[in-house]
Design a protein around this motif. Sequence first.
Motif, PDB file in Angstrom:
ATOM      1  N   VAL A   1       5.268 -10.022  18.484  1.00 35.72           N
ATOM      2  CA  VAL A   1       6.503  -9.436  17.966  1.00 35.72           C
ATOM      3  C   VAL A   1       6.365  -9.186  16.473  1.00 35.72           C
ATOM      4  O   VAL A   1       6.129 -10.114  15.694  1.00 35.72           O
ATOM      5  N   LEU A   2       6.522  -7.934  16.089  1.00 34.44           N
ATOM      6  CA  LEU A   2       6.518  -7.545  14.679  1.00 34.44           C
ATOM      7  C   LEU A   2       7.940  -7.113  14.329  1.00 34.44           C
ATOM      8  O   LEU A   2       8.350  -5.986  14.604  1.00 34.44           O
ATOM      9  N   ASP A   3       8.705  -8.035  13.785  1.00 32.65           N
ATOM     10  CA  ASP A   3      10.083  -7.767  13.383  1.00 32.65           C
ATOM     11  C   ASP A   3      10.031  -7.209  11.962  1.00 32.65           C
ATOM     12  O   ASP A   3       9.745  -7.938  11.011  1.00 32.65           O
ATOM     13  N   LEU A   4      10.296  -5.928  11.824  1.00 30.44           N
ATOM     14  CA  LEU A   4      10.170  -5.275  10.523  1.00 30.44           C
ATOM     15  C   LEU A   4      11.170  -5.787   9.495  1.00 30.44           C
ATOM     16  O   LEU A   4      10.992  -5.543   8.300  1.00 30.44           O
ATOM     17  N   TRP A   5      12.193  -6.513   9.929  1.00 31.77           N
ATOM     18  CA  TRP A   5      13.188  -7.058   9.009  1.00 31.77           C
ATOM     19  C   TRP A   5      12.843  -8.481   8.578  1.00 31.77           C
ATOM     20  O   TRP A   5      13.415  -8.998   7.630  1.00 31.77           O
ATOM     21  N   LYS A   6      11.900  -9.100   9.261  1.00 33.63           N
ATOM     22  CA  LYS A   6      11.438 -10.435   8.866  1.00 33.63           C
ATOM     23  C   LYS A   6      10.032 -10.379   8.267  1.00 33.63           C
ATOM     24  O   LYS A   6       9.644 -11.277   7.532  1.00 33.63           O
ATOM     25  N   GLU A   7       9.299  -9.338   8.599  1.00 28.53           N
ATOM     26  CA  GLU A   7       7.929  -9.178   8.099  1.00 28.53           C
ATOM     27  C   GLU A   7       7.941  -8.870   6.605  1.00 28.53           C
ATOM     28  O   GLU A   7       8.766  -8.094   6.132  1.00 28.53           O
ATOM     29  N   ASP A   8       7.042  -9.480   5.879  1.00 30.40           N
ATOM     30  CA  ASP A   8       6.892  -9.201   4.458  1.00 30.40           C
ATOM     31  C   ASP A   8       6.040  -7.938   4.317  1.00 30.40           C
ATOM     32  O   ASP A   8       4.818  -8.026   4.215  1.00 30.40           O
ATOM     33  N   LEU A   9       6.678  -6.787   4.367  1.00 33.68           N
ATOM     34  CA  LEU A   9       5.961  -5.522   4.246  1.00 33.68           C
ATOM     35  C   LEU A   9       5.514  -5.353   2.793  1.00 33.68           C
ATOM     36  O   LEU A   9       6.339  -5.409   1.882  1.00 33.68           O
ATOM     37  N   PRO A  10       4.233  -5.136   2.583  1.00 31.33           N
ATOM     38  CA  PRO A  10       3.771  -4.985   1.203  1.00 31.33           C
ATOM     39  C   PRO A  10       4.287  -3.687   0.597  1.00 31.33           C
ATOM     40  O   PRO A  10       4.407  -2.673   1.293  1.00 31.33           O
ATOM     41  N   PRO A  11       4.585  -3.708  -0.693  1.00 31.77           N
ATOM     42  CA  PRO A  11       5.000  -2.452  -1.326  1.00 31.77           C
ATOM     43  C   PRO A  11       3.819  -1.487  -1.365  1.00 31.77           C
ATOM     44  O   PRO A  11       2.675  -1.919  -1.483  1.00 31.77           O
ATOM     45  N   PHE A  12       4.104  -0.219  -1.191  1.00 36.81           N
ATOM     46  CA  PHE A  12       3.027   0.760  -1.365  1.00 36.81           C
ATOM     47  C   PHE A  12       3.199   1.295  -2.775  1.00 36.81           C
ATOM     48  O   PHE A  12       3.769   2.361  -3.013  1.00 36.81           O
ATOM     49  N   ASP A  13       2.692   0.499  -3.708  1.00 32.43           N
ATOM     50  CA  ASP A  13       2.908   0.750  -5.137  1.00 32.43           C
ATOM     51  C   ASP A  13       1.634   1.252  -5.796  1.00 32.43           C
ATOM     52  O   ASP A  13       0.698   1.680  -5.122  1.00 32.43           O
ATOM     53  N   GLY A  14       1.583   1.164  -7.114  1.00 38.95           N
ATOM     54  CA  GLY A  14       0.440   1.667  -7.872  1.00 38.95           C
ATOM     55  C   GLY A  14      -0.893   1.112  -7.418  1.00 38.95           C
ATOM     56  O   GLY A  14      -1.858   1.856  -7.228  1.00 38.95           O
ATOM     57  N   ALA A  15      -0.972  -0.206  -7.201  1.00 37.75           N
ATOM     58  CA  ALA A  15      -2.244  -0.816  -6.787  1.00 37.75           C
ATOM     59  C   ALA A  15      -2.664  -0.315  -5.414  1.00 37.75           C
ATOM     60  O   ALA A  15      -3.832   0.002  -5.185  1.00 37.75           O
ATOM     61  N   SER A  16      -1.716  -0.222  -4.489  1.00 38.74           N
ATOM     62  CA  SER A  16      -2.026   0.264  -3.140  1.00 38.74           C
ATOM     63  C   SER A  16      -2.440   1.729  -3.157  1.00 38.74           C
ATOM     64  O   SER A  16      -3.407   2.122  -2.492  1.00 38.74           O
ATOM     65  N   ILE A  17      -1.702   2.521  -3.910  1.00 35.76           N
ATOM     66  CA  ILE A  17      -2.024   3.957  -3.989  1.00 35.76           C
ATOM     67  C   ILE A  17      -3.383   4.165  -4.648  1.00 35.76           C
ATOM     68  O   ILE A  17      -4.198   4.964  -4.170  1.00 35.76           O
TER      69      ILE A  17
ATOM     70  N   GLU B   1      -7.290  -6.124  -8.355  1.00 36.96           N
ATOM     71  CA  GLU B   1      -5.879  -5.998  -7.963  1.00 36.96           C
ATOM     72  C   GLU B   1      -5.740  -5.015  -6.796  1.00 36.96           C
ATOM     73  O   GLU B   1      -4.995  -5.263  -5.846  1.00 36.96           O
ATOM     74  N   GLU B   2      -6.447  -3.907  -6.859  1.00 42.89           N
ATOM     75  CA  GLU B   2      -6.396  -2.910  -5.796  1.00 42.89           C
ATOM     76  C   GLU B   2      -6.989  -3.450  -4.495  1.00 42.89           C
ATOM     77  O   GLU B   2      -6.474  -3.176  -3.414  1.00 42.89           O
ATOM     78  N   LYS B   3      -8.052  -4.245  -4.601  1.00 40.99           N
ATOM     79  CA  LYS B   3      -8.659  -4.862  -3.413  1.00 40.99           C
ATOM     80  C   LYS B   3      -7.659  -5.759  -2.696  1.00 40.99           C
ATOM     81  O   LYS B   3      -7.553  -5.727  -1.473  1.00 40.99           O
ATOM     82  N   VAL B   4      -6.933  -6.566  -3.442  1.00 45.88           N
ATOM     83  CA  VAL B   4      -5.935  -7.466  -2.858  1.00 45.88           C
ATOM     84  C   VAL B   4      -4.850  -6.648  -2.153  1.00 45.88           C
ATOM     85  O   VAL B   4      -4.456  -6.952  -1.021  1.00 45.88           O
ATOM     86  N   ALA B   5      -4.362  -5.602  -2.803  1.00 47.17           N
ATOM     87  CA  ALA B   5      -3.332  -4.748  -2.209  1.00 47.17           C
ATOM     88  C   ALA B   5      -3.857  -4.077  -0.941  1.00 47.17           C
ATOM     89  O   ALA B   5      -3.155  -4.008   0.070  1.00 47.17           O
ATOM     90  N   TRP B   6      -5.093  -3.594  -0.984  1.00 44.33           N
ATOM     91  CA  TRP B   6      -5.669  -2.883   0.166  1.00 44.33           C
ATOM     92  C   TRP B   6      -5.942  -3.830   1.330  1.00 44.33           C
ATOM     93  O   TRP B   6      -5.828  -3.431   2.488  1.00 44.33           O
ATOM     94  N   GLU B   7      -6.256  -5.086   1.045  1.00 44.89           N
ATOM     95  CA  GLU B   7      -6.472  -6.066   2.114  1.00 44.89           C
ATOM     96  C   GLU B   7      -5.215  -6.228   2.960  1.00 44.89           C
ATOM     97  O   GLU B   7      -5.286  -6.306   4.177  1.00 44.89           O
ATOM     98  N   ARG B   8      -4.069  -6.283   2.320  1.00 46.75           N
ATOM     99  CA  ARG B   8      -2.798  -6.441   3.059  1.00 46.75           C
ATOM    100  C   ARG B   8      -2.523  -5.198   3.899  1.00 46.75           C
ATOM    101  O   ARG B   8      -2.094  -5.296   5.051  1.00 46.75           O
ATOM    102  N   VAL B   9      -2.771  -4.028   3.342  1.00 43.00           N
ATOM    103  CA  VAL B   9      -2.609  -2.773   4.091  1.00 43.00           C
ATOM    104  C   VAL B   9      -3.554  -2.774   5.292  1.00 43.00           C
ATOM    105  O   VAL B   9      -3.166  -2.438   6.415  1.00 43.00           O
ATOM    106  N   THR B  10      -4.789  -3.189   5.072  1.00 41.34           N
ATOM    107  CA  THR B  10      -5.792  -3.243   6.139  1.00 41.34           C
ATOM    108  C   THR B  10      -5.379  -4.209   7.248  1.00 41.34           C
ATOM    109  O   THR B  10      -5.513  -3.905   8.436  1.00 41.34           O
TER     110      THR B  10
END
Length: 159
Positions: free
Chosen positions: A39-55, A70-79
Amino acid sequence: MRVLYIESSPRKGRSHSSKVAQAFLEAYRKAHPDHEIDVLDLWKEDLPPFDGASINAKYAVIHKKSPTDEEKVAWERVTEMANRFKTADKLIMTVPMWNFAIPYRLKHYIDIITQPGLTFTVKKEGGYLGLVPDIPVVVIYSSGGQYRPGTEGESADYQ
């Protein structure tokens, strides 16, 4: 067998899409007791911001450059989020209508997982190639109004 259930309504028991999904899941569990329901509850999940580091990490991937720490850490969460999605054997989603479209948390999630090298790639000859395997998908839509084809509300349904 892992089924990813994406819950995109915060209303839970008051949500029509969530009620239908719960009835569907109950029947599914009876028919497939050995299948895992993730179960992936989008209202309880800590969705990472798609901010400068992610972009910036995204464009480092596109241009085959090395991201910063910093970008590696952001991309790991996206991955991680993209891998949870694309490794599911089946997908169930609830999609209530919000302001004539989908909930913003679902849009945020889609923006996170739709990334080059993770869920798609660009072909050398042009165009895109999906990297997510074909899997069965059940999408449960709901709305509080009348938006059927041929009605006056049809043009306001962007869901």
